[in-house]
Design a protein around this motif. Structure first.
Motif, PDB file in Angstrom:
ATOM      1  N   ILE A   1      69.332  -8.583  61.914  1.00 19.39           N
ATOM      2  CA  ILE A   1      68.613  -7.761  60.936  1.00 19.39           C
ATOM      3  C   ILE A   1      68.346  -8.632  59.713  1.00 19.39           C
ATOM      4  CG2 ILE A   1      68.726  -5.722  59.456  1.00 19.39           C
ATOM      5  CD1 ILE A   1      70.764  -4.592  61.494  1.00 19.39           C
ATOM      6  N   SER A   2      67.083  -8.685  59.302  1.00 22.62           N
ATOM      7  CA  SER A   2      66.737  -9.456  58.113  1.00 22.62           C
ATOM      8  C   SER A   2      65.930  -8.583  57.159  1.00 22.62           C
ATOM      9  CB  SER A   2      65.946 -10.708  58.492  1.00 22.62           C
ATOM     10  OG  SER A   2      64.809 -10.383  59.262  1.00 22.62           O
ATOM     11  N   PHE A   3      66.048  -8.847  55.894  1.00 23.36           N
ATOM     12  CA  PHE A   3      65.310  -8.096  54.880  1.00 23.36           C
ATOM     13  C   PHE A   3      65.367  -8.833  53.550  1.00 23.36           C
ATOM     14  CE2 PHE A   3      69.262  -6.411  53.036  1.00 23.36           C
ATOM     15  CZ  PHE A   3      70.122  -6.404  54.133  1.00 23.36           C
ATOM     16  N   GLN A   4      64.529  -8.377  52.625  1.00 20.47           N
ATOM     17  CA  GLN A   4      64.515  -8.903  51.257  1.00 20.47           C
ATOM     18  C   GLN A   4      64.945  -7.773  50.327  1.00 20.47           C
ATOM     19  OE1 GLN A   4      62.836 -12.001  50.246  1.00 20.47           O
ATOM     20  NE2 GLN A   4      61.860 -12.613  52.148  1.00 20.47           N
ATOM     21  N   VAL A   5      65.874  -8.072  49.444  1.00 25.33           N
ATOM     22  CA  VAL A   5      66.431  -7.017  48.606  1.00 25.33           C
ATOM     23  C   VAL A   5      66.518  -7.493  47.156  1.00 25.33           C
ATOM     24  CG1 VAL A   5      68.836  -7.700  49.045  1.00 25.33           C
ATOM     25  CG2 VAL A   5      68.310  -5.317  48.504  1.00 25.33           C
ATOM     26  N   TYR A   6      66.449  -6.532  46.232  1.00 27.42           N
ATOM     27  CA  TYR A   6      66.374  -6.811  44.783  1.00 27.42           C
ATOM     28  C   TYR A   6      67.095  -5.661  44.094  1.00 27.42           C
ATOM     29  CZ  TYR A   6      63.562  -7.313  40.362  1.00 27.42           C
ATOM     30  OH  TYR A   6      63.095  -7.460  39.071  1.00 27.42           O
ATOM     31  N   SER A   7      67.967  -5.963  43.198  1.00 21.73           N
ATOM     32  CA  SER A   7      68.703  -4.891  42.517  1.00 21.73           C
ATOM     33  C   SER A   7      69.028  -5.300  41.086  1.00 21.73           C
ATOM     34  CB  SER A   7      69.999  -4.575  43.268  1.00 21.73           C
ATOM     35  OG  SER A   7      70.732  -3.561  42.599  1.00 21.73           O
TER      36      SER A   7
ATOM     37  N   PHE B   1      78.169  -3.352  57.849  1.00 17.65           N
ATOM     38  CA  PHE B   1      78.128  -4.775  57.491  1.00 17.65           C
ATOM     39  C   PHE B   1      77.829  -4.945  56.003  1.00 17.65           C
ATOM     40  CE2 PHE B   1      73.488  -5.188  57.263  1.00 17.65           C
ATOM     41  CZ  PHE B   1      73.034  -4.210  58.147  1.00 17.65           C
ATOM     42  N   ASN B   2      78.341  -6.031  55.475  1.00 21.07           N
ATOM     43  CA  ASN B   2      78.136  -6.364  54.063  1.00 21.07           C
ATOM     44  C   ASN B   2      76.994  -7.356  53.891  1.00 21.07           C
ATOM     45  OD1 ASN B   2      80.251  -4.854  52.900  1.00 21.07           O
ATOM     46  ND2 ASN B   2      81.751  -6.452  53.399  1.00 21.07           N
ATOM     47  N   TYR B   3      76.405  -7.333  52.722  1.00 22.06           N
ATOM     48  CA  TYR B   3      75.508  -8.413  52.297  1.00 22.06           C
ATOM     49  C   TYR B   3      75.669  -8.554  50.783  1.00 22.06           C
ATOM     50  CZ  TYR B   3      72.360  -4.525  51.132  1.00 22.06           C
ATOM     51  OH  TYR B   3      71.836  -3.366  50.625  1.00 22.06           O
ATOM     52  N   THR B   4      75.335  -9.708  50.291  1.00 22.30           N
ATOM     53  CA  THR B   4      75.628 -10.023  48.892  1.00 22.30           C
ATOM     54  C   THR B   4      74.360 -10.272  48.091  1.00 22.30           C
ATOM     55  OG1 THR B   4      77.730 -11.015  49.539  1.00 22.30           O
ATOM     56  CG2 THR B   4      76.875 -11.597  47.353  1.00 22.30           C
ATOM     57  N   ILE B   5      74.296  -9.649  46.931  1.00 19.40           N
ATOM     58  CA  ILE B   5      73.256  -9.951  45.948  1.00 19.40           C
ATOM     59  C   ILE B   5      73.949 -10.648  44.779  1.00 19.40           C
ATOM     60  CG2 ILE B   5      71.508  -9.010  44.390  1.00 19.40           C
ATOM     61  CD1 ILE B   5      71.197  -6.651  46.305  1.00 19.40           C
ATOM     62  N   SER B   6      73.653 -11.926  44.627  1.00 19.65           N
ATOM     63  CA  SER B   6      74.349 -12.726  43.610  1.00 19.65           C
ATOM     64  C   SER B   6      73.643 -12.719  42.261  1.00 19.65           C
ATOM     65  CB  SER B   6      74.495 -14.174  44.095  1.00 19.65           C
ATOM     66  OG  SER B   6      75.220 -14.212  45.299  1.00 19.65           O
ATOM     67  N   SER B   7      72.322 -12.560  42.292  1.00 21.99           N
ATOM     68  CA  SER B   7      71.540 -12.603  41.055  1.00 21.99           C
ATOM     69  C   SER B   7      70.807 -11.290  40.863  1.00 21.99           C
ATOM     70  CB  SER B   7      70.533 -13.754  41.099  1.00 21.99           C
ATOM     71  OG  SER B   7      71.191 -14.991  41.253  1.00 21.99           O
ATOM     72  N   ALA B   8      71.022 -10.664  39.716  1.00 19.24           N
ATOM     73  CA  ALA B   8      70.343  -9.406  39.426  1.00 19.24           C
ATOM     74  C   ALA B   8      68.848  -9.632  39.254  1.00 19.24           C
ATOM     75  CB  ALA B   8      70.920  -8.777  38.167  1.00 19.24           C
TER      76      ALA B   8
ATOM     77  N   TRP C   1      64.675 -11.305  44.002  1.00 22.21           N
ATOM     78  CA  TRP C   1      64.589 -11.041  45.441  1.00 22.21           C
ATOM     79  C   TRP C   1      65.510 -11.995  46.186  1.00 22.21           C
ATOM     80  CZ3 TRP C   1      62.692  -6.756  47.359  1.00 22.21           C
ATOM     81  CH2 TRP C   1      61.723  -6.047  46.641  1.00 22.21           C
ATOM     82  N   THR C   2      66.306 -11.425  47.082  1.00 26.05           N
ATOM     83  CA  THR C   2      67.265 -12.192  47.879  1.00 26.05           C
ATOM     84  C   THR C   2      67.003 -11.939  49.360  1.00 26.05           C
ATOM     85  OG1 THR C   2      68.929 -11.935  46.128  1.00 26.05           O
ATOM     86  CG2 THR C   2      69.726 -12.565  48.322  1.00 26.05           C
ATOM     87  N   SER C   3      66.927 -13.014  50.130  1.00 22.65           N
ATOM     88  CA  SER C   3      66.736 -12.882  51.583  1.00 22.65           C
ATOM     89  C   SER C   3      68.089 -12.723  52.255  1.00 22.65           C
ATOM     90  CB  SER C   3      66.039 -14.134  52.140  1.00 22.65           C
ATOM     91  OG  SER C   3      64.739 -14.238  51.634  1.00 22.65           O
ATOM     92  N   ILE C   4      68.174 -11.720  53.093  1.00 18.48           N
ATOM     93  CA  ILE C   4      69.420 -11.422  53.798  1.00 18.48           C
ATOM     94  C   ILE C   4      69.167 -11.485  55.302  1.00 18.48           C
ATOM     95  CG2 ILE C   4      71.235  -9.717  54.198  1.00 18.48           C
ATOM     96  CD1 ILE C   4      71.192 -10.680  51.307  1.00 18.48           C
ATOM     97  N   SER C   5      70.118 -12.028  56.023  1.00 17.23           N
ATOM     98  CA  SER C   5      70.064 -12.045  57.477  1.00 17.23           C
ATOM     99  C   SER C   5      71.463 -11.774  58.014  1.00 17.23           C
ATOM    100  CB  SER C   5      69.550 -13.400  57.975  1.00 17.23           C
ATOM    101  OG  SER C   5      69.642 -13.478  59.385  1.00 17.23           O
ATOM    102  N   VAL C   6      71.568 -10.810  58.900  1.00 11.24           N
ATOM    103  CA  VAL C   6      72.867 -10.430  59.462  1.00 11.24           C
ATOM    104  C   VAL C   6      72.739 -10.355  60.979  1.00 11.24           C
ATOM    105  CG1 VAL C   6      74.651  -8.650  59.565  1.00 11.24           C
ATOM    106  CG2 VAL C   6      73.463  -9.100  57.404  1.00 11.24           C
ATOM    107  N   THR C   7      73.613 -11.039  61.694  1.00 14.72           N
ATOM    108  CA  THR C   7      73.598 -11.011  63.161  1.00 14.72           C
ATOM    109  C   THR C   7      74.760 -10.157  63.662  1.00 14.72           C
ATOM    110  OG1 THR C   7      72.509 -13.161  63.309  1.00 14.72           O
ATOM    111  CG2 THR C   7      73.778 -12.440  65.231  1.00 14.72           C
ATOM    112  N   ILE C   8      74.441  -9.292  64.625  1.00 14.79           N
ATOM    113  CA  ILE C   8      75.427  -8.336  65.133  1.00 14.79           C
ATOM    114  C   ILE C   8      75.467  -8.422  66.658  1.00 14.79           C
ATOM    115  CG2 ILE C   8      76.011  -5.886  65.330  1.00 14.79           C
ATOM    116  CD1 ILE C   8      74.464  -5.471  62.672  1.00 14.79           C
ATOM    117  N   ALA C   9      76.652  -8.604  67.206  1.00 15.63           N
ATOM    118  CA  ALA C   9      76.805  -8.571  68.669  1.00 15.63           C
ATOM    119  C   ALA C   9      76.545  -7.149  69.155  1.00 15.63           C
ATOM    120  CB  ALA C   9      78.208  -9.010  69.057  1.00 15.63           C
ATOM    121  N   GLY C  10      75.791  -7.006  70.233  1.00 15.21           N
ATOM    122  CA  GLY C  10      75.441  -5.677  70.723  1.00 15.21           C
ATOM    123  C   GLY C  10      76.655  -4.883  71.155  1.00 15.21           C
ATOM    124  N   ASP C  11      76.518  -3.569  71.097  1.00 14.48           N
ATOM    125  CA  ASP C  11      77.609  -2.670  71.461  1.00 14.48           C
ATOM    126  C   ASP C  11      77.622  -2.491  72.981  1.00 14.48           C
ATOM    127  OD1 ASP C  11      79.694  -0.896  71.311  1.00 14.48           O
ATOM    128  OD2 ASP C  11      78.450   0.813  70.727  1.00 14.48           O
TER     129      ASP C  11
END
Lengths: 325, 56
Positions: free
Chosen positions: A96-102, A123-130, A133-143
């Motif tokens: 799962i990938s996305f761009q996030v801003y907070s 799952f967690n993801y980190t936004i380090s800079s307020a 835009w931060t690019s996030i990518s998370v890999t998950i083993a299938g259930d």
């Protein structure tokens, strides 16, 4: 996030649960008026390559009670995740990938669930800079267990947590059985009045690598959304007045076959029978199918029996059709 | 609250009306609003009767 059939870019305060916002994305809340959602809220510059994003704004400093939830979700139809073979020994890995801003920084939480919400992977993801835009990518083993629908019902629920009480927080990085909306200890967007959470470029794909975002033609994107929701001004309903002229029946073929027979909300419609015009607003009966809709209306006596009847292009009548998951 | 929609000479009612927003809900088990209606019925609730049809 380019399609917003319901609100056309306007801000909406979330008062219902669930409440659809931009196409295919709904807000889940246990308390009304704590967040608003708007396409391009705050008018920040989207990440390179994008023109639209989904923007959430916290409307209060809310401390969730133990069973409170605040999240944004997209439900993915089972037909579209069938190749993942989840619930079997051959379950495929996803990314799962996305761009996030907070306006906030820290660790944020999201969750993948099956339709019964008894299999979940927080799952967690980190936004380090307020405000960046931060690019996030998370890999998950299938259930490899659980029930994952592969038909026209919900296959996967993807939730982005905005805040939740302890009941709906889960341990990050492992499959579990709890119905949760975020991870334990995740940053609470609703906890800060005025906090913002913007997201775009969400992509779920098979494999362990996030490939570049799959930009689709606008027409393709709209048609994909219309499988779940369609809105019309002056819907092109055509039909006939009845023998008594007290009713009329009008139908239309849908431009996109919907996921299921849709729920219809029909406003007052301007009707023309080739001689007179009037307005009908009372649906006597509806015949709703995935590929077509048909309605019987109470019809004012100004119309003539056996004449054709059609909705003509005037006023601000509307019709919405929803086959959301 | 829900209300039944009238049958017509062309067949039995195929949808119900959600009174709060005037939504016509098809009797399709894959429709989530119909699923909510069935859950409402299962709680022991009863929909309003259909209006008498004026003509066809």
């Amino acid at each position: 996030m380019v399609i917003d059939q319901r609100n056309a870019g306007a801000s909406v305060t979330i008062t219902a649960n669930p409440q659809y916002t931009l196409d295919r994305w709904f807000a889940g809340v246990t308390n009304a008026s704590k967040i608003s959602v708007q396409q391009n809220a705050g008018s920040v510059t989207p990440p390179v390559g994008f023109t639209k994003y989904l923007g959430v704004t916290s409307l209060a400093a809310t401390t969730p009670a133990s069973s409170d939830v605040y999240y944004m979700q997209q439900s993915i139809e089972g037909f579209n995740i069938a190749d993942l073979a989840w619930g079997t020994a051959s379950a495929k890995t996803i990314t799962i990938s996305f761009q996030v801003y907070s306006s906030l920084t820290g660790t944020f939480g999201a969750v993948i669930l099956n339709a019964p919400s008894n299999r979940s992977y927080p799952f967690n993801y980190t936004i380090s800079s307020a405000n960046t835009w931060t690019s996030i990518s998370v890999t998950i083993a299938g259930d490899t267990t659980g029930t994952w629908a592969t038909d026209n019902t919900t296959g996967i629920q993807l939730r982005f947590g905005l805040g939740a009480g302890s009941t709906y927080q889960g341990t990050a990085g492992a499959w579990g059985t709890a119905n949760v909306v975020t991870t334990t200890g995740a940053t609470s967007v609703v906890g800060t009045n005025g906090a913002t959470f913007y997201i775009t470029g969400v992509q779920l794909e098979k494999g362990s690598v996030a490939t570049s975002f799959d930009y689709r033609p606008y027409g393709t994107e709209l048609a994909l959304c219309q499988r779940y929701f369609q809105t019309y001004a002056q819907p092109p309903l055509r039909g006939t007045c009845s023998a008594t002229s007290a009713t009329s029946r009008m139908a239309m073929i849908l431009p996109v076959v919907m996921r299921s027979a849709p729920t219809a909300v029909v406003g007052a419609l301007p009707i023309y029978d080739g001689f007179a015009t009037t307005t009908v607003s009372s649906v006597i009966q509806s015949y709703l199918f995935a590929a077509q809709v048909e309605f019987d209306f109470n019809t004012p006596a100004v119309l003539t029996a056996f004449r054709p009847a059609s909705v003509y292009q005037a006023g601000s009548s509307t019709m919405t059709l929803s086959a959301e998951l | 609250m829900y209300k039944l929609l009238s049958d017509t000479i062309f067949g039995p009612a195929t949808s119900v009306l959600r009174v709060s927003d005037g939504a016509c809900i098809p009797c399709d088990p894959d429709n989530t609003d119909y699923a909510a209606y069935l859950a409402w019925l299962a709680e022991g609730n009863t929909p309003e009767a259909a209006d008498e049809i004026k003509g066809e």
